[in-house]
Design a protein around this motif. Sequence first.
Motif, PDB file in Angstrom:
ATOM      1  N   PHE A  95      -1.999 -46.972 -32.307  1.00 20.54           N
ATOM      2  CA  PHE A  95      -2.992 -46.450 -33.238  1.00 20.54           C
ATOM      3  C   PHE A  95      -2.333 -45.567 -34.285  1.00 20.54           C
ATOM      4  O   PHE A  95      -2.657 -45.638 -35.479  1.00 20.54           O
ATOM      5  N   ALA A  96      -1.377 -44.729 -33.838  1.00 25.48           N
ATOM      6  CA  ALA A  96      -0.706 -43.821 -34.770  1.00 25.48           C
ATOM      7  C   ALA A  96       0.132 -44.580 -35.779  1.00 25.48           C
ATOM      8  O   ALA A  96       0.293 -44.141 -36.928  1.00 25.48           O
ATOM      9  N   ILE A  97       0.659 -45.742 -35.380  1.00 20.06           N
ATOM     10  CA  ILE A  97       1.477 -46.534 -36.305  1.00 20.06           C
ATOM     11  C   ILE A  97       0.608 -47.357 -37.256  1.00 20.06           C
ATOM     12  O   ILE A  97       0.863 -47.439 -38.464  1.00 20.06           O
ATOM     13  N   ARG A  98      -0.445 -47.963 -36.730  1.00 22.09           N
ATOM     14  CA  ARG A  98      -1.272 -48.859 -37.538  1.00 22.09           C
ATOM     15  C   ARG A  98      -2.256 -48.113 -38.437  1.00 22.09           C
ATOM     16  O   ARG A  98      -2.582 -48.580 -39.522  1.00 22.09           O
ATOM     17  N   ALA A  99      -2.746 -46.978 -37.978  1.00 23.35           N
ATOM     18  CA  ALA A  99      -3.759 -46.246 -38.757  1.00 23.35           C
ATOM     19  C   ALA A  99      -3.481 -44.753 -38.735  1.00 23.35           C
ATOM     20  O   ALA A  99      -4.241 -43.971 -38.154  1.00 23.35           O
ATOM     21  N   PRO A 100      -2.358 -44.317 -39.329  1.00 22.81           N
ATOM     22  CA  PRO A 100      -2.040 -42.888 -39.327  1.00 22.81           C
ATOM     23  C   PRO A 100      -3.095 -42.089 -40.081  1.00 22.81           C
ATOM     24  O   PRO A 100      -3.687 -42.561 -41.038  1.00 22.81           O
ATOM     25  N   GLY A 101      -3.328 -40.904 -39.631  1.00 24.99           N
ATOM     26  CA  GLY A 101      -4.333 -40.040 -40.253  1.00 24.99           C
ATOM     27  C   GLY A 101      -4.837 -39.029 -39.253  1.00 24.99           C
ATOM     28  O   GLY A 101      -4.234 -38.808 -38.193  1.00 24.99           O
ATOM     29  N   ARG A 102      -5.952 -38.410 -39.561  1.00 28.41           N
ATOM     30  CA  ARG A 102      -6.463 -37.331 -38.718  1.00 28.41           C
ATOM     31  C   ARG A 102      -6.841 -37.824 -37.318  1.00 28.41           C
ATOM     32  O   ARG A 102      -6.569 -37.152 -36.327  1.00 28.41           O
ATOM     33  N   ALA A 103      -7.476 -38.994 -37.238  1.00 23.99           N
ATOM     34  CA  ALA A 103      -7.898 -39.492 -35.934  1.00 23.99           C
ATOM     35  C   ALA A 103      -6.693 -39.802 -35.047  1.00 23.99           C
ATOM     36  O   ALA A 103      -6.661 -39.456 -33.863  1.00 23.99           O
ATOM     37  N   ALA A 104      -5.684 -40.456 -35.616  1.00 24.94           N
ATOM     38  CA  ALA A 104      -4.479 -40.771 -34.848  1.00 24.94           C
ATOM     39  C   ALA A 104      -3.758 -39.502 -34.423  1.00 24.94           C
ATOM     40  O   ALA A 104      -3.244 -39.400 -33.303  1.00 24.94           O
ATOM     41  N   SER A 105      -3.723 -38.526 -35.312  1.00 25.90           N
ATOM     42  CA  SER A 105      -3.078 -37.257 -34.977  1.00 25.90           C
ATOM     43  C   SER A 105      -3.819 -36.549 -33.852  1.00 25.90           C
ATOM     44  O   SER A 105      -3.202 -36.012 -32.925  1.00 25.90           O
ATOM     45  N   ALA A 106      -5.161 -36.555 -33.898  1.00 28.87           N
ATOM     46  CA  ALA A 106      -5.948 -35.912 -32.844  1.00 28.87           C
ATOM     47  C   ALA A 106      -5.725 -36.602 -31.497  1.00 28.87           C
ATOM     48  O   ALA A 106      -5.588 -35.936 -30.453  1.00 28.87           O
ATOM     49  N   ALA A 107      -5.654 -37.941 -31.499  1.00 30.57           N
ATOM     50  CA  ALA A 107      -5.407 -38.669 -30.259  1.00 30.57           C
ATOM     51  C   ALA A 107      -4.030 -38.352 -29.706  1.00 30.57           C
ATOM     52  O   ALA A 107      -3.851 -38.196 -28.489  1.00 30.57           O
ATOM     53  N   SER A 108      -3.040 -38.234 -30.572  1.00 32.27           N
ATOM     54  CA  SER A 108      -1.687 -37.911 -30.131  1.00 32.27           C
ATOM     55  C   SER A 108      -1.608 -36.489 -29.594  1.00 32.27           C
ATOM     56  O   SER A 108      -0.905 -36.224 -28.610  1.00 32.27           O
ATOM     57  N   TRP A 109      -2.336 -35.556 -30.233  1.00 30.37           N
ATOM     58  CA  TRP A 109      -2.365 -34.180 -29.719  1.00 30.37           C
ATOM     59  C   TRP A 109      -3.007 -34.139 -28.334  1.00 30.37           C
ATOM     60  O   TRP A 109      -2.553 -33.409 -27.451  1.00 30.37           O
ATOM     61  N   ALA A 110      -4.068 -34.914 -28.144  1.00 31.27           N
ATOM     62  CA  ALA A 110      -4.722 -34.963 -26.836  1.00 31.27           C
ATOM     63  C   ALA A 110      -3.772 -35.512 -25.777  1.00 31.27           C
ATOM     64  O   ALA A 110      -3.705 -34.994 -24.649  1.00 31.27           O
ATOM     65  N   ALA A 111      -3.007 -36.564 -26.133  1.00 36.67           N
ATOM     66  CA  ALA A 111      -2.028 -37.126 -25.198  1.00 36.67           C
ATOM     67  C   ALA A 111      -0.948 -36.101 -24.872  1.00 36.67           C
ATOM     68  O   ALA A 111      -0.527 -35.966 -23.720  1.00 36.67           O
ATOM     69  N   SER A 112      -0.504 -35.369 -25.886  1.00 30.97           N
ATOM     70  CA  SER A 112       0.513 -34.339 -25.670  1.00 30.97           C
ATOM     71  C   SER A 112       0.008 -33.253 -24.721  1.00 30.97           C
ATOM     72  O   SER A 112       0.708 -32.844 -23.790  1.00 30.97           O
ATOM     73  N   ALA A 113      -1.223 -32.795 -24.965  1.00 27.11           N
ATOM     74  CA  ALA A 113      -1.797 -31.759 -24.109  1.00 27.11           C
ATOM     75  C   ALA A 113      -1.918 -32.236 -22.664  1.00 27.11           C
ATOM     76  O   ALA A 113      -1.612 -31.501 -21.717  1.00 27.11           O
ATOM     77  N   LEU A 114      -2.350 -33.481 -22.477  1.00 24.18           N
ATOM     78  CA  LEU A 114      -2.484 -34.036 -21.135  1.00 24.18           C
ATOM     79  C   LEU A 114      -1.147 -34.043 -20.403  1.00 24.18           C
ATOM     80  O   LEU A 114      -1.046 -33.594 -19.252  1.00 24.18           O
ATOM     81  N   LEU A 115      -0.105 -34.526 -21.057  1.00 24.97           N
ATOM     82  CA  LEU A 115       1.205 -34.619 -20.423  1.00 24.97           C
ATOM     83  C   LEU A 115       1.769 -33.237 -20.103  1.00 24.97           C
ATOM     84  O   LEU A 115       2.355 -33.021 -19.028  1.00 24.97           O
TER      85      LEU A 115
END
Length: 359
Positions: A95-115
């Motif tokens: 998602f971050a590669i195909r559609a970079p932007g606020r939504a992709a960034s928020a999803a990546s931050w959520a993944a980072s927080a989880l890990l």
Amino acid sequence: MHVGVGSPASGRVSRSVDPGAARRWAVAGAVFVVGELALRLYWIAGGRWAYTACDRTALVDPAGGCGADRVRTLPFWAGWGAVGVGVALAVVIGFAIRAPGRAASAASWAASALLLVVAFPLHLLFEVPAALTGRPSDWRDLGARLALAAGGVLFAGLANASGPRPGPAPAGYQPVPRWTRRWAYAAVALPVVGWAVPHGLWVLGVPFGISERKLDEIQLDLSTETGLAITLVPPLAGLLVLGLVQRWGQQFPRWVPGLGGRRVPRLLAVIPAGVVALALVTYGVLSVAVFVDQLRTGDLQWSEVGESWATSATLLVFLGWGVSLGVTTTGYALATRPRLPPEPADSLPGSVRPRLERS
């Protein structure tokens, strides 16, 4: 090629995503995900390399994973549950590669927080110094936690690279609010008063806030070197909180080779501090909940609490430490947040531009 965010017609300053940087972070994150998936599938297939059962068995053999080879049925979250999470992380990367932007960034931050939360860095804060001083340690558990923490950092980098570029960082030192300083001093004092002082006394053989029997158990379990390491590391780490309210937390001191005078990357301070704060609060809340439940069920008596009140008070120390660190980190983040440059007059709506020109 840059992906634009915003437009002059909207009256907002255009900011863009750097796809090259996002792609590099994505590749690194993908390597992490593939490695974790391969390891979990290996465990599901029956292998037990790097697997530990020390959190589920009564065997005292950390060097051997506490009987990991004897485990026949793999716990869900160590096996298929982790595979499912890995697939979800792979989707976030795509998602971050195909559609970079606020939504992709928020999803990546959520993944980072989880890990980072699952890695539980607070455990590493105590176990790594103990292992370095010679105490038998579960290297499988430590390695797994370090790997998860590294994955969290990779997804944080992906989140930062795949989102809109922030405005320029404010020049020079930005004073933090007064309330931030007060919480920072509390975050420094709590691990000293609530952790280092009682543990230091226990290492010296003083039964401060605990029974003689409990003191004998502690000294039997820990060597002097390990006790000193566990005692000193938290307050020394706590001193780093001062960087969130001092100049050296925003600008590297002049004497630092190659970095002197340069600005400290904002995320270099915010992410570690935020993760540790979240881990401390989580640990404190869960520990207090277990403590209250033990009192409710009768597994723990008030007489025992009174006899070893210092160990019970440690639970509140962790909770207070986490809250004070979290508030301090918030103050630092607010003081150092990027400032958007003023919008050029040509990009403003026609109805607004004449008023600005007259003023």
